[in-house]
Design a protein around this motif. Structure first.
Motif: not given
Ligand SMILES: Cc1ncc(COP(=O)(O)O)c(C=O)c1O
Length: 450
Positions: A227-229, A262-268, A410-412
């Motif tokens: 899901g990321s990286v 930043h978690g794995g980087g995908s939304n960033f 605002l990723s979620g």
């Molecule tokens: C709402 C939301 N934002 C951000 C992330 C972080 O992931 P990533 O850094 O790949 O965007 C997650 C991961 O599950 C997520 O659920």
């Protein structure tokens, strides 16, 4: 005083942006975990369909989005860009704050932007089942719904601490037809060996990835989805930034700073990468990735080759890492508990193009509560890191009397994360100290890649 800047469905981007040809410096190869030699596309075939492997290594700057994927994207895209008038007022800042809202997707986050193409390319390659992992459940829910669209079976290994904290995400995955197991599980060798040493192990993304990779690698009809990286995941997410750039044009502004958690980087990557090329062409734009202080991959990790997972089955990449066996504390932003980072984001951090910042979870919840009480949207705990970053920038602008333009992702939404808000209001959330000793120990196990 427009609050929402909207694009019509026919303005949905027709191509993703692949940053690879625009990267500064030479990219390090991806290394096979068994041979410690660079992987070839064929080495990746047991895990991924060729369509995604080609994207992973592509040097094409623009890649067409197939019509079948655009049709599904249109269920929620283009996503809105908001001007945070109410938050600005509450902060008394001269800054203009914009946020791109990815919580409008059916799963409630940005993750379906890549889940849908991953399911699509698997379907056309003849895959029957996808095995994957999930932290907080956002990714698991996304890959489950994407598999439904293309008639694929789906198995999700869900980090045990989140399986307990977020039971409704598990229900969402099951509703969209997935089989969900708490990880570490007794379904795989990786899970069983961890449980043998530590029966109460609460899991981590690194462990769940090991289980899903093993599941895919040991079943002919099954492929793995992350899901990321990975490069192709970051590329699929650039639809966020491409839309945001058009929307900022309509608003008549250009950001001074672009911020995402930043978690794995995908939304960033999704929001920021389309602005990186502007920066390379002389635009004065800062790019800021915000991560949890308890899992400080970019701010306290080392830039080195490491495994993507705990059991050392996933490919080795050069990235910022806390060590593949680092066990992050059980913070509520479960999607940010990953030891590594996207190699692309890592290289941009290493080159000084992307700035980083680590924040404590109570400061993030404080920011999320202010956001919910002004803008009304309840943010996902992960996204609250970006809000903290944006509020800090806006407060600094106030101090300096500057009319700064801030754009954040605002990723979620946090509708399924209310237990975390309960814990915050009951003063049960703790700020974990920087886990220096655990990180030092974990970093002593990095692979020796020549
Ligand atoms: C709402 C939301 N934002 C951000 C992330 C972080 O992931 P990533 O850094 O790949 O965007 C997650 C991961 O599950 C997520 O659920």
């Amino acid at each position: 005083m427009q609050s929402k800047i909207l694009l019509s469905e026919d303005q949905l981007p027709k191509q993703w942006y692949n940053i690879t040809p625009d990267m500064p410096g030479v990219m390090s190869p991806v290394i096979h975990p068994g041979t410690l030699q660079p992987v070839s596309p064929d080495d990746l075939l047991p895990l991924f369909p060729m369509g995604l492997i080609e994207q992973e290594v592509s040097q094409e700057r623009w890649i067409d989005i197939p019509e079948e994927i655009r049709e599904i994207y249109k269920l929620w895209r283009p996503s809105p860009l908001f001007r945070a008038h109410q938050l600005e007022k509450a902060l008394g800042t001269p800054a203009k704050i914009y946020y791109k809202y990815e919580g409008v997707s059916p799963a409630g986050s940005h993750k379906p932007n890549t889940a849908v193409p991953q399911a699509y390319y698997n379907k056309i390659a003849g895959t029957k089942r996808i095995a994957s992992e999930t932290g907080a459940g956002q990714w698991g829910a996304s890959i489950a719904l994407a598999c439904q669209h293309f008639g694929l079976e789906c198995t999700v290994y869900m980090v045990k601490v989140s399986y307990g904290q977020k039971p409704y995400r598990k229900s969402m995955m099951q509703l969209w037809g997935a089989d969900v197991f708490p990880s570490p599980s007794d379904k795989t060798n990786a899970g069983r060996s961890i449980l043998a040493n530590d029966p109460d192990n609460q899991g981590s993304l690194g462990i769940a990835i090991s289980e899903a990779v093993e599941d895919a690698a040991t079943h002919e009809d099954t492929r793995y989805a992350l899901g990321s990286v990975l490069n192709h995941v970051c590329m699929h997410q650039t639809i966020i930034g491409l839309e945001a750039k058009e929307q900022m044009k309509i608003a008549g502004d250009y950001p001074d700073v672009v911020i995402a958690c930043h978690g794995g980087g995908s939304n960033f990557a999704g929001l920021a990468f389309p602005f990186v090329s502007d920066k390379a062409n002389g635009k004065d734009v800062r790019l800021l990735a915000v991560e949890p202080a308890s899992c400080p991959t970019l701010t306290k990790g080392v830039y080195a080759f490491d495994y993507g997972d705990t059991a050392k089955m996933a490919p080795i990449s050069k990235m910022y890492t806390l060590g593949h066996d680092f066990m992050p504390p059980g913070i509520h932003a479960g999607g940010l508990r990953y030891h590594g980072a996207s190699p692309l984001v890592s290289q941009l951090v290493h080159e000084g193009i992307v700035e980083t910042k680590a924040v404590a979870q109570t400061a993030c919840f404080e920011a999320a509560v202010l956001f919910a009480r002004t803008e009304s949207i309840i943010p996902a705990p992960e996204s609250s890191h970006a809000i903290r970053g944006a509020i800090d920038e806006a407060l600094q602008a106030k101090e300096e009397g500057k009319e700064k333009v801030i754009l954040f992702n605002l990723s979620g939404h946090g509708h399924v994360d209310m237990a975390a808000y309960d814990a915050y209001f009951n003063n049960e959330l703790v700020d974990y100290e920087y886990p220096e000793a655990a990180i030092k120990e974990s970093l002593s196990h990095l692979p020796k890649v020549g």
